[in-house]
Structures are given as C-alpha cells and as structure tokens.
Write a protein that holds these residues in place. Structure first.
Motif, PDB file in Angstrom:
ATOM      1  N   ASP A  56      -7.660  11.306  -0.610  1.00  0.00           N
ATOM      2  CA  ASP A  56      -7.737  12.439   0.305  1.00  0.00           C
ATOM      3  C   ASP A  56      -6.339  12.915   0.675  1.00  0.00           C
ATOM      4  O   ASP A  56      -6.039  13.186   1.826  1.00  0.00           O
ATOM      5  CB  ASP A  56      -8.491  12.038   1.571  1.00  0.00           C
ATOM      6  CG  ASP A  56      -8.784  13.222   2.451  1.00  0.00           C
ATOM      7  OD1 ASP A  56      -9.615  14.032   2.064  1.00  0.00           O
ATOM      8  OD2 ASP A  56      -8.175  13.343   3.522  1.00  0.00           O
ATOM      9  N   GLY A  67       0.825  -1.206   0.000  1.00  0.00           N
ATOM     10  CA  GLY A  67       0.000   0.000   0.000  1.00  0.00           C
ATOM     11  C   GLY A  67       0.856   1.251   0.000  1.00  0.00           C
ATOM     12  O   GLY A  67       1.807   1.368   0.763  1.00  0.00           O
ATOM     13  N   ARG A  68       0.517   2.184  -0.882  1.00  0.00           N
ATOM     14  CA  ARG A  68       1.308   3.409  -0.977  1.00  0.00           C
ATOM     15  C   ARG A  68       0.713   4.550  -0.163  1.00  0.00           C
ATOM     16  O   ARG A  68       1.147   5.685  -0.272  1.00  0.00           O
ATOM     17  CB  ARG A  68       1.400   3.844  -2.439  1.00  0.00           C
ATOM     18  CG  ARG A  68       1.940   2.785  -3.376  1.00  0.00           C
ATOM     19  CD  ARG A  68       3.395   2.492  -3.089  1.00  0.00           C
ATOM     20  NE  ARG A  68       4.006   1.763  -4.191  1.00  0.00           N
ATOM     21  CZ  ARG A  68       4.662   0.620  -4.058  1.00  0.00           C
ATOM     22  NH1 ARG A  68       4.778   0.062  -2.865  1.00  0.00           N
ATOM     23  NH2 ARG A  68       5.200   0.032  -5.095  1.00  0.00           N
ATOM     24  N   GLY A  69      -0.296   4.270   0.643  1.00  0.00           N
ATOM     25  CA  GLY A  69      -0.957   5.329   1.410  1.00  0.00           C
ATOM     26  C   GLY A  69      -0.199   5.700   2.673  1.00  0.00           C
ATOM     27  O   GLY A  69      -0.470   6.715   3.291  1.00  0.00           O
ATOM     28  N   THR A  72      -1.483   3.026  -5.282  1.00  0.00           N
ATOM     29  CA  THR A  72      -1.589   1.571  -5.218  1.00  0.00           C
ATOM     30  C   THR A  72      -2.452   1.060  -6.363  1.00  0.00           C
ATOM     31  O   THR A  72      -2.080   0.137  -7.087  1.00  0.00           O
ATOM     32  CB  THR A  72      -2.243   1.151  -3.881  1.00  0.00           C
ATOM     33  OG1 THR A  72      -1.709   1.925  -2.830  1.00  0.00           O
ATOM     34  CG2 THR A  72      -2.045  -0.312  -3.621  1.00  0.00           C
ATOM     35  N   ASN A 108      -7.968   1.682  -0.654  1.00  0.00           N
ATOM     36  CA  ASN A 108      -6.615   1.704  -1.210  1.00  0.00           C
ATOM     37  C   ASN A 108      -6.252   3.095  -1.698  1.00  0.00           C
ATOM     38  O   ASN A 108      -7.103   3.855  -2.148  1.00  0.00           O
ATOM     39  CB  ASN A 108      -6.486   0.724  -2.371  1.00  0.00           C
ATOM     40  CG  ASN A 108      -6.081  -0.664  -1.921  1.00  0.00           C
ATOM     41  OD1 ASN A 108      -6.665  -1.646  -2.343  1.00  0.00           O
ATOM     42  ND2 ASN A 108      -5.101  -0.758  -1.050  1.00  0.00           N
ATOM     43  N   ASN A 109      -4.982   3.358  -1.638  1.00  0.00           N
ATOM     44  CA  ASN A 109      -4.445   4.621  -2.090  1.00  0.00           C
ATOM     45  C   ASN A 109      -4.495   4.723  -3.622  1.00  0.00           C
ATOM     46  O   ASN A 109      -4.550   3.717  -4.323  1.00  0.00           O
ATOM     47  CB  ASN A 109      -3.000   4.718  -1.591  1.00  0.00           C
ATOM     48  CG  ASN A 109      -2.311   5.963  -2.054  1.00  0.00           C
ATOM     49  OD1 ASN A 109      -1.453   5.911  -2.912  1.00  0.00           O
ATOM     50  ND2 ASN A 109      -2.702   7.083  -1.506  1.00  0.00           N
ATOM     51  N   GLY A 136      -8.513  11.125   5.711  1.00  0.00           N
ATOM     52  CA  GLY A 136      -7.664  10.239   4.933  1.00  0.00           C
ATOM     53  C   GLY A 136      -7.437   8.924   5.647  1.00  0.00           C
ATOM     54  O   GLY A 136      -7.064   7.938   5.028  1.00  0.00           O
ATOM     55  N   GLU A 137      -7.630   8.907   6.949  1.00  0.00           N
ATOM     56  CA  GLU A 137      -7.521   7.655   7.696  1.00  0.00           C
ATOM     57  C   GLU A 137      -8.690   6.790   7.255  1.00  0.00           C
ATOM     58  O   GLU A 137      -9.824   7.252   7.205  1.00  0.00           O
ATOM     59  CB  GLU A 137      -7.577   7.942   9.198  1.00  0.00           C
ATOM     60  CG  GLU A 137      -6.955   6.880  10.051  1.00  0.00           C
ATOM     61  CD  GLU A 137      -7.860   5.695  10.296  1.00  0.00           C
ATOM     62  OE1 GLU A 137      -7.357   4.597  10.526  1.00  0.00           O
ATOM     63  OE2 GLU A 137      -9.087   5.857  10.256  1.00  0.00           O
ATOM     64  N   GLU A 138      -8.427   5.505   6.974  1.00  0.00           N
ATOM     65  CA  GLU A 138      -9.438   4.754   6.234  1.00  0.00           C
ATOM     66  C   GLU A 138     -10.777   4.634   6.946  1.00  0.00           C
ATOM     67  O   GLU A 138     -11.820   4.751   6.304  1.00  0.00           O
ATOM     68  CB  GLU A 138      -8.904   3.381   5.802  1.00  0.00           C
ATOM     69  CG  GLU A 138      -8.312   2.556   6.916  1.00  0.00           C
ATOM     70  CD  GLU A 138      -7.688   1.269   6.383  1.00  0.00           C
ATOM     71  OE1 GLU A 138      -7.713   1.047   5.172  1.00  0.00           O
ATOM     72  OE2 GLU A 138      -7.203   0.475   7.193  1.00  0.00           O
ATOM     73  N   ASN A 163      -8.711   5.978  -1.844  1.00  0.00           N
ATOM     74  CA  ASN A 163      -8.389   7.053  -0.921  1.00  0.00           C
ATOM     75  C   ASN A 163      -7.597   8.134  -1.660  1.00  0.00           C
ATOM     76  O   ASN A 163      -6.395   8.018  -1.844  1.00  0.00           O
ATOM     77  CB  ASN A 163      -7.581   6.466   0.238  1.00  0.00           C
ATOM     78  CG  ASN A 163      -7.342   7.446   1.347  1.00  0.00           C
ATOM     79  OD1 ASN A 163      -7.518   8.648   1.156  1.00  0.00           O
ATOM     80  ND2 ASN A 163      -6.947   6.950   2.489  1.00  0.00           N
ATOM     81  N   LYS A 196      -4.330  -7.829   1.736  1.00  0.00           N
ATOM     82  CA  LYS A 196      -5.484  -7.075   2.202  1.00  0.00           C
ATOM     83  C   LYS A 196      -6.735  -7.489   1.434  1.00  0.00           C
ATOM     84  O   LYS A 196      -7.788  -7.699   2.025  1.00  0.00           O
ATOM     85  CB  LYS A 196      -5.201  -5.585   1.984  1.00  0.00           C
ATOM     86  CG  LYS A 196      -6.196  -4.633   2.599  1.00  0.00           C
ATOM     87  CD  LYS A 196      -5.473  -3.344   2.907  1.00  0.00           C
ATOM     88  CE  LYS A 196      -6.216  -2.099   2.677  1.00  0.00           C
ATOM     89  NZ  LYS A 196      -5.430  -0.898   2.889  1.00  0.00           N
TER      90      LYS A 196
HETATM   91  C1  FMN Z   1      -4.184  10.578   9.828  1.00  0.00           C
HETATM   92  C2  FMN Z   1      -4.067   9.719   8.625  1.00  0.00           C
HETATM   93  C3  FMN Z   1      -4.195  10.260   7.361  1.00  0.00           C
HETATM   94  C4  FMN Z   1      -4.110   9.488   6.222  1.00  0.00           C
HETATM   95  N1  FMN Z   1      -4.236  10.077   5.027  1.00  0.00           N
HETATM   96  C5  FMN Z   1      -4.157   9.320   3.922  1.00  0.00           C
HETATM   97  C6  FMN Z   1      -4.283   9.927   2.649  1.00  0.00           C
HETATM   98  O1  FMN Z   1      -4.464  11.124   2.543  1.00  0.00           O
HETATM   99  N2  FMN Z   1      -4.218   9.151   1.548  1.00  0.00           N
HETATM  100  C7  FMN Z   1      -4.014   7.801   1.646  1.00  0.00           C
HETATM  101  O2  FMN Z   1      -3.965   7.146   0.628  1.00  0.00           O
HETATM  102  N3  FMN Z   1      -3.880   7.200   2.833  1.00  0.00           N
HETATM  103  C8  FMN Z   1      -3.949   7.923   3.980  1.00  0.00           C
HETATM  104  N4  FMN Z   1      -3.824   7.314   5.194  1.00  0.00           N
HETATM  105  C9  FMN Z   1      -3.616   5.863   5.241  1.00  0.00           C
HETATM  106  C10 FMN Z   1      -4.944   5.128   5.215  1.00  0.00           C
HETATM  107  O3  FMN Z   1      -5.429   4.988   6.536  1.00  0.00           O
HETATM  108  C11 FMN Z   1      -4.847   3.745   4.660  1.00  0.00           C
HETATM  109  O4  FMN Z   1      -3.816   3.085   5.303  1.00  0.00           O
HETATM  110  C12 FMN Z   1      -4.587   3.696   3.191  1.00  0.00           C
HETATM  111  O5  FMN Z   1      -5.551   4.425   2.507  1.00  0.00           O
HETATM  112  C13 FMN Z   1      -4.624   2.282   2.750  1.00  0.00           C
HETATM  113  O6  FMN Z   1      -4.320   2.213   1.382  1.00  0.00           O
HETATM  114  P1  FMN Z   1      -3.045   1.416   0.878  1.00  0.00           P
HETATM  115  O7  FMN Z   1      -3.120   0.041   1.471  1.00  0.00           O
HETATM  116  O8  FMN Z   1      -3.194   1.427  -0.592  1.00  0.00           O
HETATM  117  O9  FMN Z   1      -1.864   2.186   1.346  1.00  0.00           O
HETATM  118  C14 FMN Z   1      -3.888   8.100   6.343  1.00  0.00           C
HETATM  119  C15 FMN Z   1      -3.742   7.554   7.602  1.00  0.00           C
HETATM  120  C16 FMN Z   1      -3.832   8.336   8.732  1.00  0.00           C
HETATM  121  C17 FMN Z   1      -3.678   7.706  10.064  1.00  0.00           C
END
Ligand code: FMN
Ligand code: SF4
Lengths: 274, 435
Positions: B90, B60-62, B219, B215-216, B179-181, B88, B71
């Motif tokens: 955001d 995951g690139r988030g 990703t 997902n980001n 942005g937190e999922e 995601n 996942k």
């Molecule tokens: C405070 C906070 C802000 C986040 N903001 C983002 C965000 O803006 N974009 C994003 O892709 N993931 C963000 N995340 C991570 C997501 O919770 C989540 O892990 C992610 O979207 C999972 O996607 P991935 O598995 O593709 O990485 C954030 C997490 C936290 C705790």
C-alpha cells in the motif's frame, strides 16, 4: 497476583487486570471517555494515559494489563500535561454551550474541563460545524458537541445487535451518524442517550424542559413492562420529566427499553422503589 | 564508511529490474527463479529459514526497520489457528515509490519471497494488499499470480513439493492509513481502515484474529536472495546493524531523480552528488527529507556531514530516520513553510479520525500553517505549532500522529527564521517560490 506500585503505593492485584482497574481498586482516579466496562477498550480518546516505568511512551491505562513489578505513575507532571493536551484537543471544536445543554452537570467533558481544562483557548480558527440532521422524535443529535468516543457505535453493534451507526468521513471531519434512523427502529435505541458521555445524543422529549440538578432522581420499575426495565425517573414539581437507565459511577446498570423511556410520563404507571 | 562505486550501484533486489519481460513466469524461471523456493521447501526446516533470515540481519523496509527474522519468530508455534502472511504493497507515503518498481517489473521475486516467508511461518494463505491507485501494477501482479497458479508455483503441492500456498491480491481504496499494518488488516477484513491498539500484536492476533505477519514488498523481495546465497552472502553488503541493500526513491529538485538500490552505510553526500547528479543548475540544496514524508527534515549541512551515512544509525545521528527510503530534496528555491503546509494538509486529510490528538491536532496544524504561509500568522504561533506537534507526538494509537508531528518540529527547529519572516513580512522569503 501481581505486585505493582501505583504512585508510590504498593498494591497487590489480580494478574492480567488493566492498569485502570488496578488504580481504581485503591481509589486512584484515572479519567476515561471512550472506555466503558461493557465492551473491550477502544483506546481512542487517549485521556487515560499513564506513565509506566521502563516504557518510553505514555500508555493507555484502559488497555494495558498489569505485570508483576510494574511501576505506574498516574498523576505526575508528564501525565497531567498529556491530559491537558487531550482536553485542549477535545475542546477546540466544542461549542461550549453548556448553559443550554441538557447534559450539563452530568457531562464527563464538563467535569474534566473543570479539572484539567485550560483557562484560555489557543484555537483561533473557525470551529467545525455539522449540518443538523433530524433523527425522529426520540433522539436529538447535536454532532457539534460530539467527542468521538464511539461508545454509541459499540453499544449499537454489541448490545442492540444493529450495525447501523458508524463513522463517516475521516480526520477532523469525522461524523458519527449515517444510519441512525435505523437505530430508532430498535426497541433499545434510547440507550445511546445514556451511553453518550456528553450532550451529543440527548432525549428529545426531555429537551429544555428542566435542568438536571432540579430533578429528584428516583429508582422505579413498571409492572407492565415485558423486560422489567430498571429505570430511574427524573421528577420535578411532581411531574416525570425524563426516564433514564440507572447509572452508577457513570455506568448503566442495564439497558432500558424505548417504551419505558419515552412513553410513560404518568406517575401511576410506575412503582417507585423508595 | 562503505566503499562503493557511486556511479554504478549494485543490484540485489533490483537484479531483474532492467531485464525485459521478467513479469512473465517463463522468463523468470529461465533465470533460475523459484529454484530457491523449491529447495527451501524441500530441504529446509521452517525454523532454519527463520534462523537464516535472523542471521542475515534483514530489517523491515516498510518504515519501522524491525528485524524481519525476529518478527517471524513471534508467530506462536502451537496455535491451532491458521496463519497468514500479508504483503504490504500500500505504498502511499509522499516521496516513496520504490515498491512500485518491484510490483511492476519483477512481481515474481515478491511471490517467491512470499512463498518462502509463508513456509517459514507456517502460513497456507497469503495476501498482497495493493494500493488502490496502483491500477496498472495490480493488473501486472494479478497476471503474475494467475500465471503462477497455472505453472504450479501457487496452489496445491506447489513446485512439486507437499506444501500448499494460496495467494490473493486485494486492492485497497486509496487511504494512506491502510498502509499501517493493523489498519491494513482491518481493511482486509472488510472494515473501515482503523488502526488497532497494540498489544495484541498482529503476530499473535491479526487477520481474522489469527497469527499474522505483515511485511513490506521490498522486505519480502529480498528474502529469496538471502536463502540462495545465505546470510553471509547478504551481509557482504551493508553494515553490521544495517545489513544488505536498500532501495531509495529520490524525488524533488535534483538532477537525476529515480529509484536507486545501494548498499547501506555509504555516504549520503556522495550519493546525492555523484549518483543523483547534485542540485539543478545554479541552485543548491536547502533541506532534505531522507525517509519519506513521515520522518524529520534535515538541513543541507546535516545531510552533507561526514556522519550522515545511508543506514539506520547514520540517519539517526543527524536527527532523522531511514524510514521507507523516500528521499525528498528541497533546494533554495523552495519556501519551507509552504512545503510544510502541504505535508500537514496531507496528514490532516489522511488522519483516520479515531484518536483525539491526531484527529483534532492535524487539522489544527494545517489551519495555522496555512495562515502563516499566507501572511496572516501571529508571532506566538510558531511556538503554538511546535506545542501542538509535541502534544500529538507519542500520544496516538498509530504512528501517523508522530509522522504528522515530526516534520513540523524539525522544520521549525531548523528553519525558524523563515517562519518569522512570514510573520513579520507577511510573505515568503525573497527568492523562494510556491510549488
Ligand atoms: C501511517 C502509516 C503508513 C504506512 N504505510 C506503509 C506502506 O505504505 N507500506 C509499507 O510497507 N509499510 C507501511 N507502514 C509500516 C507498516 O505499519 C509496517 O510497519 C510494515 O508494513 C511492516 O513491514 P516490514 O517489517 O517489512 O517493514 C506504514 C505505517 C504507518 C504508521
Ligand atoms: S494516530 Fe491518527 S491515523 Fe492513527 S489511529 Fe489515531 S487518528 Fe487514526
């Protein structure tokens, strides 16, 4: 059944209950603020954190179900440190006005400050204050004392069926309020007073009339009440000072209606259960 | 260390980024777009798609770097509930601005990735949750979705297969925490953006209490490539544990800031000096945050050390994290205390106010740092801020609390003398300025 070890003590508990209940079964004390058995755990106060062997982070006891073979520590150094930290955070903005607070002696925050509070405050900034808002003649809201457990919001949503209070703003400016006037329209509004663990929501009619520890607490009911509310009277010098729900181990037995709570201060109206 | 031409980064996710007009579906299809999605739906079994993504080692690139295939496999197979795939978008972390380029210039790669992802997990509904401030990007994505519907790429029987997939765009209202999922899911449901407790995880109980994958953007945009060239094709780039390429958005006091796609595992030092041009004239680097503001900050020495490679393990070795790949560069003209004060203000402002340590602690941290920066600190307050940060770290519902604590812990650890200077001299180090 699941076999778990809590602080070195072997216990057998029903599979799927939370760590909190498993600990309570053997009389272990884990403090809580936001947890209330009436609704699902919210997990926002963070005071009930315990250590579970094999999980690097501390876990909140109110939300984590026990699993067979789990080893749980509820009072080791790390847990106590976390509790002290949470208590410090809760107290930095608290006005510490216990001497004039109606909740004094019935206050969860006060009890825990006694157990886990620090003797010296490290907070040197200005304390946060909220403007006074008048919510009618039943409920007094003292937002400065609020610990943001959100039990009142949950109660209003889940039990009174009115989504009228909620959080405003964010971060340390978070304020519980907004539509609280509307709560007063509910027949059950006064119950937020009983569910508030601190003195943020108190009974306006009881305000400054008596100290809680001076009251004789008597269970009673009112034959005229259509809901047959089970209340507890607080009597001082032969006069009813306040009417509350019956609270056992910090939990209301049932809600009581506003009519019982606010309008009947005559002993003749009540049948005492003595 | 991976061998790599630092001057000319290779492109996978960014393959279309420099081609004008790729936001239009006709141009995208001319380049072979949506062919992979069609083949996958027509010829692959969903489980094989998940297996292939697992094998590719895509993480995951988030920010968290969780294995994407793993996942996806958490989605319960026998659940009668509908399943959802949420993108995601955001992106609001200070220093991170990589997803925006994809949204702006190549939205169809994202849509194609979402189609494949949705097929793999059995979702017929997808959402793109886009940051509220991305007004222009939202328009681009919205147009792309509308065009895709007209082309039969979205909707009923997409791409002439028998698979239905609806995609909706949802604009946030400008809160970082969304942005937190789990907060994102709450927000999408129309509630206040409050993170939820885990367990239950979204894969089991997410949007509308149904199985959900979040997902980001990056990703999902990498998924079509993996399915087209196979897991092995993707693994040509990167290292064993950090496969593929990663977008890094570089900002701060450096000659050539921007968004770069590089294979993981290359030298961070050479990346900073050769790809990004090194520090400004007459300056030198002082501190670097390599993964968006939520990861610990490292000194120049750590960043330039041999073991600091641009992958999940390399950054971990020097005590920080890859995070979301937002590189923030501070040079020797920056006052670290001031930089930290700005970061703390951000977290104090963005804390959702739900749980005690983060709600009270972030505000407290900011207030103390504000005083120290303005020359009003007490000698014991350096230890105090570390203690507050330690008390927040790991004790909150969502990782925002940790993210607020880590920069403080690392800045004091690495630049303690600068804090002490502020307290004894009531001013910033000579030669450093407030930005
Ligand atoms: C405070 C906070 C802000 C986040 N903001 C983002 C965000 O803006 N974009 C994003 O892709 N993931 C963000 N995340 C991570 C997501 O919770 C989540 O892990 C992610 O979207 C999972 O996607 P991935 O598995 O593709 O990485 C954030 C997490 C936290 C705790
Ligand atoms: S850590 Fe902060 S942002 Fe996250 S749930 Fe708690 S208060 Fe909200």
């Amino acid at each position: 059944m699941a076999k778990v070890v809590i602080d070195g003590q072997q216990v057998e508990v029903r599979e799927g209950i939370t760590i909190l209940w498993a600990a309570r079964q053997i009389g272990k004390y884990i403090p809580t603020f936001c947890y209330y058995p009436w609704f699902p755990p919210q997990g926002n106060c963070r005071i009930c954190q315990v250590e579970v062997k094999g999980i690097p982070k501390l876990q909140i006891a109110c939300n984590i179900p026990v699993r067979d073979g789990m080893e749980i520590f509820t009072e080791n150094e790390r847990v106590i440190r976390a509790r002290r930290a949470v208590m410090e955070f809760l107290l930095i903005h608290h006005p510490l006005d216990c001497p004039i607070c109606d909740q004094s002696s019935e206050c969860d925050l006060q009890d825990l400050a006694f157990r886990h509070g620090m003797a010296v405050g490290r907070y040197r900034e200005a304390k946060r204050t909220f403007p006074k808002v008048d919510y009618g003649d039943k409920i007094a809201r003292e937002m400065n004392r609020c610990i943001h457990c959100r039990r009142c919001i949950k109660l209003a949503e889940d039990y009174m069926g009115v989504e009228v209070i909620g959080a405003l703003e964010r971060g340390d400016k978070t304020e519980i309020g907004a539509y609280i006037d509307a709560i007063i329209d509910s027949e059950w509004s006064g119950n937020v007073i009983d569910i508030c663990p601190v003195g943020a929501l108190t009974d306006k009619k009881f305000r400054f009339s008596s100290r809680v520890w001076d009251l004789d607490q008597v269970n009673a009911y009112r034959p005229d009440c259509p809901h047959q509310c089970k209340v507890r009277l607080g009597i001082h010098r032969g006069k009813i000072q306040r009417v509350t729900a019956r609270i056992y181990n910090g939990v209301m037995e049932s809600m009581i209606c506003d009519d019982c709570r606010f309008n009947h201060y005559n002993l003749e109206d009540w049948v005492l259960e003595v | 260390m991976i061998d790599f031409d630092y001057k000319n980064p290779e492109k996978i996710v960014f393959k279309n980024i420099d081609i004008p007009g790729m936001r239009y579906v006709a141009n995208y299809r001319k380049k072979g777009g949506y062919e992979t999605a069609r083949t996958v739906i027509a010829e692959w079994k969903p489980d094989d798609v998940i297996e292939e993504v697992k094998k590719s080692g895509l993480r995951g690139r988030g920010g968290a770097g969780f294995l994407t295939g793993l996942k996806w496999s958490f989605i319960p197979k026998d659940s009668p509930l509908p399943k959802y795939l949420i993108c995601n978008a955001d992106e609001s972390e200070p220093g991170t601005f990589k997803d925006r380029e994809i949204l702006r210039f190549d939205p169809h790669s994202l849509i194609e990735g979402m189609i494949i992802g949705a097929y793999a997990i059995g979702a017929h509904q997808g959402y793109i949750y886009i940051r509220g401030e991305f007004a222009q990007e939202a328009n681009v994505v919205n147009d792309a979705i509308e065009e895709a519907y007209k082309e039969g790429v979205l909707g009923k029987s997409i791409l002439k297969t028998n698979w239905d997939f609806d995609l909706h765009l949802y604009r946030g209202a400008g809160a970082y925490i969304c942005g937190e999922e789990t907060a994102l899911i709450e927000s999408l449901e129309g509630k206040r953006g409050h993170p939820r407790n885990k367990p239950p995880f979204p894969a089991v109980q997410g949007f509308n209490q149904s199985p959900t994958i979040v997902n980001n953007v990056e990703t999902l945009a990498a998924v079509p490539y993996i399915l087209k060239y196979g897991a092995q094709g993707y693994r040509k780039y990167g290292t064993e544990k950090s496969a593929g390429t990663k977008l890094f958005s570089v900002c701060g006091l450096i000659k050539k800031p921007g968004v770069y796609e590089v294979p993981m595992g290359i030298s961070f030092k050479r990346f900073l000096y050769e790809t990004c041009g090194g520090p400004l004239e007459g300056r030198e680097f002082k501190a670097i945050i390599p993964g968006g503001s939520s990861v610990p900050l490292i000194t120049r020495e750590m960043a330039e050390s041999e073991e600091c490679t641009m992958d999940y393990e390399g950054f971990q070795k020097v005590g920080t994290m890859l995070g979301s790949g937002g590189v923030i560069v501070y040079d020797n003209s920056v006052c670290i205390v001031r930089a930290l004060e700005i970061l703390s203000r951000f977290y104090a402002h963005e804390s959702c106010g739900q749980c005690t340590p983060c709600r009270e602690g972030t505000g407290w941290l900011y207030k103390v740092l504000h005083r120290i920066e303005n020359g009003l600190g007490h000698p014991d307050e350096i230890d105090l801020i570390v203690d507050i940060a330690n008390n927040i770290d790991g004790e909150t519902i969502c990782p925002l609390g940790d993210a607020a604590a880590w920069p403080v812990q690392s800045a004091v650890k690495n630049f303690r003398s600068e804090f002490e200077y502020h307290i004894t001299h009531h001013t910033c180090l000579p030669g450093t300025a407030k930005y």
